[in-house]
Design a protein around this motif. Structure first.
Motif, PDB file in Angstrom:
ATOM      1  N   ALA A   4     -23.560  38.718  36.263  1.00  0.00           N
ATOM      2  CA  ALA A   4     -23.960  37.449  36.885  1.00  0.00           C
ATOM      3  C   ALA A   4     -23.292  37.331  38.246  1.00  0.00           C
ATOM      4  O   ALA A   4     -22.102  37.607  38.384  1.00  0.00           O
ATOM      5  N   ALA A   5     -24.077  36.912  39.218  1.00  0.00           N
ATOM      6  CA  ALA A   5     -23.525  36.674  40.551  1.00  0.00           C
ATOM      7  C   ALA A   5     -22.695  35.394  40.517  1.00  0.00           C
ATOM      8  O   ALA A   5     -22.960  34.481  39.722  1.00  0.00           O
ATOM      9  N   LYS A   6     -21.689  35.327  41.360  1.00  0.00           N
ATOM     10  CA  LYS A   6     -20.865  34.125  41.463  1.00  0.00           C
ATOM     11  C   LYS A   6     -21.753  32.972  41.899  1.00  0.00           C
ATOM     12  O   LYS A   6     -22.558  33.108  42.832  1.00  0.00           O
ATOM     13  N   GLN A   7     -21.622  31.858  41.212  1.00  0.00           N
ATOM     14  CA  GLN A   7     -22.408  30.677  41.556  1.00  0.00           C
ATOM     15  C   GLN A   7     -21.697  29.904  42.657  1.00  0.00           C
ATOM     16  O   GLN A   7     -20.483  29.686  42.567  1.00  0.00           O
ATOM     17  N   PRO A   8     -22.432  29.492  43.685  1.00  0.00           N
ATOM     18  CA  PRO A   8     -21.784  28.710  44.748  1.00  0.00           C
ATOM     19  C   PRO A   8     -21.327  27.360  44.201  1.00  0.00           C
ATOM     20  O   PRO A   8     -21.941  26.800  43.288  1.00  0.00           O
ATOM     21  N   ALA A   9     -20.228  26.868  44.755  1.00  0.00           N
ATOM     22  CA  ALA A   9     -19.702  25.570  44.349  1.00  0.00           C
ATOM     23  C   ALA A   9     -20.681  24.481  44.763  1.00  0.00           C
ATOM     24  O   ALA A   9     -21.295  24.532  45.832  1.00  0.00           O
ATOM     25  N   THR A  10     -20.844  23.471  43.904  1.00  0.00           N
ATOM     26  CA  THR A  10     -21.705  22.337  44.226  1.00  0.00           C
ATOM     27  C   THR A  10     -20.849  21.160  44.621  1.00  0.00           C
ATOM     28  O   THR A  10     -19.627  21.150  44.396  1.00  0.00           O
ATOM     29  N   ASP A  11     -21.473  20.132  45.186  1.00  0.00           N
ATOM     30  CA  ASP A  11     -20.734  18.919  45.561  1.00  0.00           C
ATOM     31  C   ASP A  11     -20.088  18.290  44.332  1.00  0.00           C
ATOM     32  O   ASP A  11     -18.983  17.782  44.387  1.00  0.00           O
ATOM     33  N   GLU A  12     -20.783  18.361  43.173  1.00  0.00           N
ATOM     34  CA  GLU A  12     -20.255  17.798  41.944  1.00  0.00           C
ATOM     35  C   GLU A  12     -18.989  18.524  41.514  1.00  0.00           C
ATOM     36  O   GLU A  12     -18.029  17.921  41.059  1.00  0.00           O
ATOM     37  N   ASP A  13     -18.974  19.877  41.654  1.00  0.00           N
ATOM     38  CA  ASP A  13     -17.790  20.670  41.305  1.00  0.00           C
ATOM     39  C   ASP A  13     -16.603  20.269  42.167  1.00  0.00           C
ATOM     40  O   ASP A  13     -15.477  20.182  41.697  1.00  0.00           O
ATOM     41  N   GLU A  14     -16.846  20.056  43.452  1.00  0.00           N
ATOM     42  CA  GLU A  14     -15.755  19.712  44.374  1.00  0.00           C
ATOM     43  C   GLU A  14     -15.188  18.342  44.081  1.00  0.00           C
ATOM     44  O   GLU A  14     -14.017  18.083  44.254  1.00  0.00           O
ATOM     45  N   GLU A  15     -16.036  17.411  43.600  1.00  0.00           N
ATOM     46  CA  GLU A  15     -15.570  16.050  43.293  1.00  0.00           C
ATOM     47  C   GLU A  15     -14.665  16.044  42.076  1.00  0.00           C
ATOM     48  O   GLU A  15     -13.754  15.232  41.988  1.00  0.00           O
ATOM     49  N   THR A  16     -14.896  16.955  41.118  1.00  0.00           N
ATOM     50  CA  THR A  16     -14.091  16.981  39.904  1.00  0.00           C
ATOM     51  C   THR A  16     -12.830  17.819  40.054  1.00  0.00           C
ATOM     52  O   THR A  16     -11.976  17.801  39.193  1.00  0.00           O
ATOM     53  N   LEU A  48     -19.445  38.351  38.045  1.00  0.00           N
ATOM     54  CA  LEU A  48     -19.079  38.760  36.692  1.00  0.00           C
ATOM     55  C   LEU A  48     -19.663  40.141  36.443  1.00  0.00           C
ATOM     56  O   LEU A  48     -20.865  40.354  36.627  1.00  0.00           O
ATOM     57  N   VAL A  49     -18.810  41.091  36.059  1.00  0.00           N
ATOM     58  CA  VAL A  49     -19.235  42.482  35.893  1.00  0.00           C
ATOM     59  C   VAL A  49     -18.739  43.052  34.572  1.00  0.00           C
ATOM     60  O   VAL A  49     -17.849  42.499  33.928  1.00  0.00           O
ATOM     61  N   MET A  50     -19.349  44.174  34.193  1.00  0.00           N
ATOM     62  CA  MET A  50     -18.903  44.957  33.055  1.00  0.00           C
ATOM     63  C   MET A  50     -18.596  46.346  33.583  1.00  0.00           C
ATOM     64  O   MET A  50     -19.389  46.935  34.330  1.00  0.00           O
ATOM     65  N   ALA A  51     -17.432  46.859  33.233  1.00  0.00           N
ATOM     66  CA  ALA A  51     -17.045  48.225  33.606  1.00  0.00           C
ATOM     67  C   ALA A  51     -16.591  48.935  32.343  1.00  0.00           C
ATOM     68  O   ALA A  51     -15.841  48.373  31.545  1.00  0.00           O
ATOM     69  N   ARG A  52     -17.078  50.143  32.180  1.00  0.00           N
ATOM     70  CA  ARG A  52     -16.727  50.942  31.006  1.00  0.00           C
ATOM     71  C   ARG A  52     -16.385  52.339  31.500  1.00  0.00           C
ATOM     72  O   ARG A  52     -16.970  52.824  32.467  1.00  0.00           O
ATOM     73  N   GLY A  53     -15.455  52.995  30.823  1.00  0.00           N
ATOM     74  CA  GLY A  53     -15.124  54.345  31.248  1.00  0.00           C
ATOM     75  C   GLY A  53     -14.004  54.951  30.443  1.00  0.00           C
ATOM     76  O   GLY A  53     -13.726  54.539  29.319  1.00  0.00           O
ATOM     77  N   ARG A  54     -13.344  55.907  31.059  1.00  0.00           N
ATOM     78  CA  ARG A  54     -12.291  56.640  30.361  1.00  0.00           C
ATOM     79  C   ARG A  54     -10.916  56.311  30.948  1.00  0.00           C
ATOM     80  O   ARG A  54     -10.795  55.971  32.122  1.00  0.00           O
ATOM     81  N   VAL A  55      -9.930  56.431  30.114  1.00  0.00           N
ATOM     82  CA  VAL A  55      -8.541  56.208  30.504  1.00  0.00           C
ATOM     83  C   VAL A  55      -7.941  57.570  30.812  1.00  0.00           C
ATOM     84  O   VAL A  55      -8.065  58.508  30.023  1.00  0.00           O
ATOM     85  N   ARG A  56      -7.318  57.687  31.985  1.00  0.00           N
ATOM     86  CA  ARG A  56      -6.757  58.970  32.404  1.00  0.00           C
ATOM     87  C   ARG A  56      -5.333  58.757  32.896  1.00  0.00           C
ATOM     88  O   ARG A  56      -5.082  57.932  33.774  1.00  0.00           O
ATOM     89  N   GLN A  57      -4.402  59.503  32.327  1.00  0.00           N
ATOM     90  CA  GLN A  57      -3.022  59.442  32.811  1.00  0.00           C
ATOM     91  C   GLN A  57      -2.902  60.275  34.075  1.00  0.00           C
ATOM     92  O   GLN A  57      -3.591  61.282  34.245  1.00  0.00           O
ATOM     93  N   SER A  58      -2.043  59.837  34.973  1.00  0.00           N
ATOM     94  CA  SER A  58      -1.845  60.565  36.226  1.00  0.00           C
ATOM     95  C   SER A  58      -0.365  60.587  36.564  1.00  0.00           C
ATOM     96  O   SER A  58       0.426  59.820  36.026  1.00  0.00           O
ATOM     97  N   SER A  59      -0.013  61.492  37.469  1.00  0.00           N
ATOM     98  CA  SER A  59       1.364  61.546  37.961  1.00  0.00           C
ATOM     99  C   SER A  59       1.353  62.058  39.392  1.00  0.00           C
ATOM    100  O   SER A  59       0.429  62.754  39.807  1.00  0.00           O
ATOM    101  N   TYR A  60       2.356  61.659  40.139  1.00  0.00           N
ATOM    102  CA  TYR A  60       2.518  62.127  41.509  1.00  0.00           C
ATOM    103  C   TYR A  60       3.995  62.072  41.864  1.00  0.00           C
ATOM    104  O   TYR A  60       4.775  61.372  41.215  1.00  0.00           O
ATOM    105  N   ASP A  61       4.381  62.836  42.876  1.00  0.00           N
ATOM    106  CA  ASP A  61       5.769  62.853  43.326  1.00  0.00           C
ATOM    107  C   ASP A  61       5.909  61.988  44.571  1.00  0.00           C
ATOM    108  O   ASP A  61       5.091  62.067  45.485  1.00  0.00           O
ATOM    109  N   LYS A  62       6.955  61.177  44.581  1.00  0.00           N
ATOM    110  CA  LYS A  62       7.261  60.348  45.741  1.00  0.00           C
ATOM    111  C   LYS A  62       8.770  60.326  45.909  1.00  0.00           C
ATOM    112  O   LYS A  62       9.492  59.976  44.975  1.00  0.00           O
ATOM    113  N   ASP A  63       9.207  60.729  47.077  1.00  0.00           N
ATOM    114  CA  ASP A  63      10.641  60.766  47.384  1.00  0.00           C
ATOM    115  C   ASP A  63      11.420  61.584  46.351  1.00  0.00           C
ATOM    116  O   ASP A  63      12.514  61.208  45.928  1.00  0.00           O
ATOM    117  N   GLY A  64      10.836  62.710  45.914  1.00  0.00           N
ATOM    118  CA  GLY A  64      11.494  63.598  44.979  1.00  0.00           C
ATOM    119  C   GLY A  64      11.507  63.107  43.539  1.00  0.00           C
ATOM    120  O   GLY A  64      12.141  63.695  42.678  1.00  0.00           O
TER     121      GLY A  64
END
Length: 115
Positions: free
Chosen positions: A102-114, A69-85
């Motif tokens: 938060a790091a991903k929590q490993p699955a437990t045996d209880e999680d797998e049973e449900t 689980l992460v948080m990312a913050r930043g700026r929005v930037r428009q872009s353009s490029y040419d492809k096949d004219g």
């Protein structure tokens, strides 16, 4: 007065792709929506974020993994490029602030049973 176009994402890492000068992150964010039947369901949206900062890229490489689980913050930037004219347009989410919540929590045996 400063004009801004910013984003803040909190979500789980799907894929990390590190290049020579950029790291690309796929981050899933979930939204709740009510279906036609009246039941609430998660609506997952995948956001593609680019990281240029060498320090943040090193931190991601050393400490972040798929499912974290992460948080990312930043700026929005428009872009353009040419492809096949033909000019193609896009929107880049350029990360300027990144944190591991938060790091991903490993699955437990209880999680797998449900499952």
């Amino acid at each position: 007065m400063k004009n801004v176009a910013e984003f803040t994402l909190i979500g789980r890492i799907g894929k990390i792709t590190a290049g020579e000068s950029v790291t690309r992150l796929s981050i899933a964010s979930n939204y709740r929506r009510k279906g036609k039947d009246g039941a609430w369901a998660d609506d997952t949206h995948w956001n593609q974020v680019v990281v240029f900062s060498e320090g943040a890229r090193k931190y991601i490489a050393d400490h972040v993994a798929q499912g974290d689980l992460v948080m990312a913050r930043g700026r929005v930037r428009q872009s353009s490029y040419d492809k096949d004219g033909e000019t193609r347009y896009g929107v880049d989410l350029v990360c300027t602030d990144f944190g591991l919540l938060a790091a991903k929590q490993p699955a437990t045996d209880e999680d797998e049973e449900t499952a």
